[in-house]
Scaffold this active site. Structure first.
Site, mmCIF file in Angstrom:
data_model
loop_
_atom_site.group_PDB
_atom_site.id
_atom_site.type_symbol
_atom_site.label_atom_id
_atom_site.label_comp_id
_atom_site.label_asym_id
_atom_site.label_seq_id
_atom_site.Cartn_x
_atom_site.Cartn_y
_atom_site.Cartn_z
ATOM 1 N N LYS A 80 0.842 -1.191 0.000
ATOM 2 C CA LYS A 80 0.000 0.000 0.000
ATOM 3 C C LYS A 80 0.879 1.244 0.000
ATOM 4 C CE LYS A 80 -3.737 1.852 2.969
ATOM 5 N NZ LYS A 80 -4.575 1.481 4.139
ATOM 6 N N SER A 155 -9.163 1.512 3.316
ATOM 7 C CA SER A 155 -8.372 2.322 2.404
ATOM 8 C C SER A 155 -7.311 1.523 1.655
ATOM 9 C CB SER A 155 -7.687 3.451 3.185
ATOM 10 O OG SER A 155 -6.842 2.899 4.200
ATOM 11 N N SER A 179 -9.568 -1.230 7.321
ATOM 12 C CA SER A 179 -9.021 -0.912 5.998
ATOM 13 C C SER A 179 -8.318 -2.063 5.290
ATOM 14 C CB SER A 179 -8.060 0.280 6.093
ATOM 15 O OG SER A 179 -8.770 1.449 6.382
#
Length: 467
Positions: A80, A155, A179
């Site tokens: 990420k 996210s 997330s």
């Protein structure tokens, strides 16, 4: 014969170990898929092909000399884009940090490299792991490979999309209020939020210091367990890191559930009946039956109301996030996307009293959960509220994260929790359930998650955009 990307991490690892697959061939296969799928899915911000090919050739040479580092050796991975990789910009999906190049690898990247993993690229993230699917920002938003008009969840959105589409076998996400688990649920993959302190967060942009965790996202539970073995370990440079021995998690899926006691947390979705879809509740009930058939004893468990957990988690998250971003929100607010602004600003409406009361309530809820775990080994909790919603519906409501989430309670308590595939609905979209364990007992979670996945997970069906 299946293609390489259809095999998943565990099968590829076995073939590499047997010298039936080359790390170079594996990497080239994934690079080809990632470059071909990314213009549609927007799941990568950066694909580092040149560096990855150098590392793959190095892995090949090591193996030819008889140096085999274990099951991660030669396996491509992505992270990420709030996780530092030396020489690569950690953009955080934001105009504010788009050119901030990391000087060193984060701890999790260091550990994966040491285990022989091959860094392949950075996955799209919602801005600073806080914003929504914002089209005004430099990257993304990532698209869901089951239907590109649907939301990936956030996210760790690009990470889930890339794994689900078979563009990379392992992605590393972060989880502050769901997330890892929400994108994993919406994209139909296995996502583990380990116990707070199990994995080092050094070199990761913080969202909320006392809630943030980092963990693996993979196609199967077995793949996930292999990855966690490589990632786990004490880091004296991370104040939140806990010195506790890793477990042989990859052995857990084969053990079944005989003799285990699992608590069923039905009241979370019953209290919010209008929020959770019937098909998600049905997946919960089917998973409970599967666990019982596998030899587990199942009992009803009742905790405090979901809204108590959710409110305390949100107050702490908003307060800590606002503190982290205080300078830039005062001086550079125009550079943030509108989703992020709406989600950061509530932190400035809270008082010190609000934060202290939320922390006090947190202590009570941590104690409550610990008491429950004196009598059960695991909890089964509903996963996402529904299947992945349409992107346009999320975009119209940038405060969608105000809806009570069944993921957030376990960031508040620090408990390990995993989203596992629970099949597909009638329209062919992924369903999920959530399995929660005692602190530092990810091993038991993997045991139960494999039972659910084997009975419901449809691991032989890949999303539309991957075919």
């Amino acid at each position: 014969m299946p293609e390489i990307w259809e095999l998943g991490l565990s099968a590829i690892s076995r073939l590499i170990g047997q010298r039936k697959l080359s790390p170079v061939d594996v990497l080239d296969h994934y690079l080809d898929r990632a470059c071909r799928l990314n213009p549609t899915l927007h799941c990568f911000n950066t694909i580092d092909a040149e560096r990855a090919r150098i590392d793959a050739r190095s892995s090949e040479a090591e193996m030819s000399r008889g140096l085999y580092k274990g099951r991660m050796h030669g396996i491509p991975f992505a992270v990420k884009d709030i996780i530092d990789v030396e020489g690569v910009a950690t953009t955080n999906g934001s105009r504010l940090t788009i050119n901030e190049v990391a000087k060193t690898d984060s701890a999790v990247v260091q550990r994966l490299r040491a285990a022989g993993g091959i860094y392949m690229g950075k996955n799209e993230t919602q801005e600073f792991a806080m914003g929504g699917p914002d089209f005004s920002l430099p990257f993304g938003p990532a698209r869901n490979p089951w239907d590109i008009e649907r939301f990936t969840g956030g996210s760790s959105s690009g990470s889930a999309s890339a794994v689900s589409a078979g563009a990379v076998p392992l992605a590393i996400g972060t989880d502050t209020g769901g997330s890892i688990r929400t994108p994993s649920a919406y994209c139909g993959i296995a996502g583990m939020k380990p116990t707070y302190g199990r994995l080092s967060r050094r070199g990761i942009t913080p969202q909320a210091f006392s809630l943030d965790t980092v963990g693996p996202m993979t196609w199967t539970v077995e793949d996930n367990a292999i990855a966690l073995e490589a990632l786990a370990g004490f880091d004296p440079e991370d104040p939140s890191s806990v010195e506790i021995a890793p477990q042989p998690w990859s052995q857990a899926p084969a053990l079944g559930l005989q003799g285990m006691k699992i608590g069923l947390v039905r009241h979370f979705h019953e209290e919010e009946r209008d929020r959770f879809s019937n098909e998600c509740i049905s997946a919960f009930e089917t998973a409970a039956l599967l666990m019982k058939d596998a030899g587990a004893e199942t009992v009803e468990v009742r905790l405090s109301p979901l809204r108590h957990y959710f409110a305390a988690q949100r107050i702490i998250m908003y307060g800590e996030a606002a503190a982290i971003h205080e300078y830039d929100l005062r001086h550079n607010i125009e550079q943030y996307g509108p989703f992020s602004v709406e989600r950061f600003l509530p932190g400035y409406l809270l008082t010190a009293v609000d934060y202290v009361q939320a922390c006090r309530r947190r202590g009570e809820l941590v104690h409550e959960l610990a008491e429950v775990f004196r009598f059960v080994d695991l909890l089964l909790v509903v996963g996402a509220l529904s299947v992945a919603p349409r992107m346009k519906d999320v975009a119209r409501n940038s405060l969608v994260n105000g809806t009570p989430s069944a993921n957030a309670p376990f960031n508040l308590t620090g408990s390990p929790a995993m989203s596992v595939s629970a099949g597909l609905n009638a329209d062919g979209f992924p369903l999920s359930v959530q399995i929660v364990g005692r602190n530092f007992d990810e091993f038991s979670i993997y045991r139960a998650a494999h039972v659910v996945e084997a009975g419901m997970g449809c691991r032989n069906i890949r999303p539309h955009a991957a075919r």
